[in-house]
Scaffold this motif. Structure first.
Motif, PDB file in Angstrom:
ATOM      1  N   GLY A   1     101.437  93.665 -18.078  1.00  0.00           N
ATOM      2  CA  GLY A   1     101.082  93.184 -19.626  1.00  0.00           C
ATOM      3  C   GLY A   1     101.275  94.487 -20.287  1.00  0.00           C
ATOM      4  N   PRO A   2     101.165  94.380 -21.383  1.00  0.00           N
ATOM      5  CA  PRO A   2     101.267  95.665 -22.504  1.00  0.00           C
ATOM      6  C   PRO A   2      99.937  96.213 -22.478  1.00  0.00           C
ATOM      7  CG  PRO A   2     101.033  93.340 -23.883  1.00  0.00           C
ATOM      8  CD  PRO A   2     101.376  93.182 -22.421  1.00  0.00           C
ATOM      9  N   ASN A   3      99.944  97.647 -22.568  1.00  0.00           N
ATOM     10  CA  ASN A   3      98.785  98.535 -22.836  1.00  0.00           C
ATOM     11  C   ASN A   3      98.494  98.024 -24.341  1.00  0.00           C
ATOM     12  OD1 ASN A   3      97.618 100.783 -23.886  1.00  0.00           O
ATOM     13  ND2 ASN A   3      97.675 101.370 -21.869  1.00  0.00           N
ATOM     14  N   LEU A   4      97.181  97.711 -24.693  1.00  0.00           N
ATOM     15  CA  LEU A   4      96.846  97.666 -25.871  1.00  0.00           C
ATOM     16  C   LEU A   4      96.882  98.850 -26.981  1.00  0.00           C
ATOM     17  CD1 LEU A   4      93.845  95.178 -25.176  1.00  0.00           C
ATOM     18  CD2 LEU A   4      95.992  94.529 -25.737  1.00  0.00           C
ATOM     19  N   LEU A   5      96.858  99.900 -26.339  1.00  0.00           N
ATOM     20  CA  LEU A   5      96.974 101.097 -27.100  1.00  0.00           C
ATOM     21  C   LEU A   5      98.178 101.489 -27.423  1.00  0.00           C
ATOM     22  CD1 LEU A   5      93.907 103.095 -25.475  1.00  0.00           C
ATOM     23  CD2 LEU A   5      94.125 101.858 -27.846  1.00  0.00           C
ATOM     24  N   THR A   6      99.202 101.598 -26.296  1.00  0.00           N
ATOM     25  CA  THR A   6     100.428 102.094 -26.518  1.00  0.00           C
ATOM     26  C   THR A   6     101.724 101.170 -26.425  1.00  0.00           C
ATOM     27  OG1 THR A   6     100.998 101.997 -24.068  1.00  0.00           O
ATOM     28  CG2 THR A   6      99.846 103.915 -25.015  1.00  0.00           C
ATOM     29  N   GLY A   7     101.149  99.822 -26.134  1.00  0.00           N
ATOM     30  CA  GLY A   7     102.176  98.778 -26.121  1.00  0.00           C
ATOM     31  C   GLY A   7     103.368  98.883 -25.248  1.00  0.00           C
ATOM     32  N   ALA A   8     103.165  99.791 -24.266  1.00  0.00           N
ATOM     33  CA  ALA A   8     104.077  99.930 -23.201  1.00  0.00           C
ATOM     34  C   ALA A   8     103.751  99.016 -22.014  1.00  0.00           C
ATOM     35  CB  ALA A   8     103.973 101.266 -22.686  1.00  0.00           C
ATOM     36  N   ASN A   9     104.720  98.374 -21.390  1.00  0.00           N
ATOM     37  CA  ASN A   9     104.324  97.526 -20.215  1.00  0.00           C
ATOM     38  C   ASN A   9     103.679  98.304 -18.876  1.00  0.00           C
ATOM     39  OD1 ASN A   9     104.674  94.724 -18.982  1.00  0.00           O
ATOM     40  ND2 ASN A   9     106.083  95.631 -17.667  1.00  0.00           N
ATOM     41  N   THR A  10     102.616  97.652 -18.705  1.00  0.00           N
ATOM     42  CA  THR A  10     101.805  98.236 -17.299  1.00  0.00           C
ATOM     43  C   THR A  10     101.248  97.395 -16.499  1.00  0.00           C
ATOM     44  OG1 THR A  10      99.762  98.245 -18.467  1.00  0.00           O
ATOM     45  CG2 THR A  10     101.123 100.164 -18.926  1.00  0.00           C
ATOM     46  N   LYS A  11     100.966  97.752 -15.192  1.00  0.00           N
ATOM     47  CA  LYS A  11     100.427  96.905 -14.073  1.00  0.00           C
ATOM     48  C   LYS A  11      98.910  97.174 -14.155  1.00  0.00           C
ATOM     49  CE  LYS A  11     104.713  96.714 -11.316  1.00  0.00           C
ATOM     50  NZ  LYS A  11     105.082  97.022  -9.808  1.00  0.00           N
TER      51      LYS A  11
END
Length: 241
Positions: A203-213
């Motif tokens: 899902g997206p990191n709420l701070l950076t928008g990057a996709n994370t696990k």
């Protein structure tokens, strides 16, 4: 007066099983018009109550094994209330009692008794095997009794008819009524296992928008557990532990 609370400091070791057992459910289940010997609505109510216990009680068992109106909750190194026996034996059954009454829409109060089994880590599978074998014995005797009741026997007559019969005899009795106990639903024969399982979620990191696990936890409700005394069953339990 605090000295009169002579059991308040009794503590349970790190690895233990809390087993709760329904008390006098017959009257309530008759009012709810549940089927005998098994009713999927009651089984669902039990499972939902244990799911609530996992998610809402603030208490963290490793797993729960249940059949009929019995639940075994395994704790390893994370006993609630610092292991205080009185707290464990009162809070856990009271939570499950209230959860079940709500889930079933019971017209009357419901209660469980509770006991603590102190156990070595190496004996966990043996304990679960013991309870699963009791699950099978409960199925065999329950089907035999209620088949006779449905055939016109009184409760006393059915009990007398079954007195002294072994498991194979009860199996044959059920077969005579057209019931193959080996083909009954798995949850009736083997019980139900509830436990927490970790999994990865993208899902997206709420701070950076990057996709994370991220690691998340879900509650698994296994209505078809393996036979615990087999290699498959032992591997499954070991994977949860």
């Amino acid at each position: 007066m605090k000295d009169c609370e002579i059991f308040s400091q009794l503590k349970v070791p790190d690895t233990a099983i809390v087993r709760v057992d329904g008390r006098r459910f017959g009257k309530v289940l008759r009012k709810l018009q549940f089927s005998k010997p098994f009713d999927i609505r009651f089984a669902n109510g039990m499972v939902e109550s244990i799911e609530l216990f996992f998610s809402k009680s603030g208490i963290n068992p490793v797993l729960a094994y249940l059949f009929s109106d019995e639940v075994s909750l395994l704790f390893i190194g994370d006993l609630p209330f610092n292991g205080r026996l009185e707290k464990i034996d009162s809070v856990i059954p009271s939570f499950i009692s209230s959860a079940l009454a709500l889930n079933l829409g019971s017209p009357d109060p419901m209660s469980f008794d509770s006991r603590v089994c102190v156990i070595d880590f190496k004996d966990i599978i043996e304990y679960l095997t013991w309870r699963q074998e009791e699950c099978w014995r409960n199925l065999v005797s329950s089907y035999a009794f209620y088949l006779l009741r449905d055939d016109g026997f009184s409760a006393k007559q059915a009990a007398e008819r079954l007195k002294g019969l072994k498991s194979d005899d009860l199996h044959e009795l059920a077969w005579g009524y057209g019931i193959n106990l080996s083909e009954t639903p798995a949850w009736q024969r083997r019980g139900i296992l509830v436990y927490k399982q970790k999994f990865e979620k993208n899902g997206p990191n709420l701070l950076t928008g990057a996709n994370t696990k991220a690691i998340r936890t879900r509650i698994v409700k296994d209505w078809e557990p393996p036979i615990f005394k087999t290699e498959e069953g032992a591997r499954m339990i070991e994977s949860i532990l």
